[in-house]
Design a protein around this motif. Structure first.
Motif, short mmCIF file in Angstrom:
data_model
loop_
_atom_site.label_atom_id
_atom_site.label_comp_id
_atom_site.label_asym_id
_atom_site.label_seq_id
_atom_site.Cartn_x
_atom_site.Cartn_y
_atom_site.Cartn_z
N SER A 141 -7.03 -26.06 80.25
CA SER A 141 -8.48 -26.12 80.08
C SER A 141 -9.18 -25.44 81.26
CB SER A 141 -8.92 -27.58 79.94
OG SER A 141 -10.31 -27.67 79.80
N ILE A 175 -14.20 -31.67 79.73
CA ILE A 175 -12.88 -31.84 79.10
C ILE A 175 -11.79 -31.76 80.16
CG2 ILE A 175 -11.22 -30.75 77.53
CD1 ILE A 175 -13.69 -29.84 75.85
N SER A 206 -11.78 -34.89 82.32
CA SER A 206 -11.31 -36.05 81.55
C SER A 206 -9.80 -36.00 81.37
CB SER A 206 -12.00 -36.11 80.19
OG SER A 206 -13.38 -36.33 80.34
#
Length: 130
Positions: A37, A67, A70
């Motif tokens: 990511s 994202i 997290s």
């Protein structure tokens, strides 16, 4: 059911998964996804956008940072949870892993198999746009 090349049906063999090792593997996968990511976020930040790109679209792309963070946090959480689990708790592998579609993920989550780790050279290949 698993099918062989001769089109005969082979019942899946029974395998137990140690819960603590599975949780650790889930943590590892989350950390890997966080790195991917972050790579996507970096690649997008290097793209040039037209001056007519809507602010909502750019704000939406900034969600990748959330994202990434997290996934990093969840990876650390699962690593900590796996260390707190009692040893010897087992789960049946087939009903759990059969819910997954990605072969690489199934392999990487199974503590009885070696993880598949792609080097940058292996991951670099022809780019296919969706």
């Amino acid at each position: 059911m698993i099918t062989s090349t001769a089109q005969e049906t082979i019942p899946p063999k029974h395998q137990d998964l140690p819960l603590d090792a599975l949780a650790a593997r889930v943590g590892d996968e989350l950390e890997t996804l966080a790195r991917l990511s972050a790579d996507v976020q970096k690649a997008i930040s290097e793209c040039e956008f037209s001056e007519h790109t809507r602010a909502e679209a750019i704000r939406g792309m900034q969600g990748i940072d959330r994202i990434t963070q997290s996934l990093e946090d969840l990876g650390r959480l699962m690593a900590a949870v796996s260390g707190e689990m009692p040893e010897g708790v087992k789960l049946h592998a087939v009903p759990i892993l059969s819910r997954l579609r990605l072969h690489e993920l199934i392999t990487n989550l199974n503590p009885s198999q070696d993880r598949i780790v792609l080097s940058h050279e292996e991951a670099d290949g022809e780019i296919e746009w969706f």
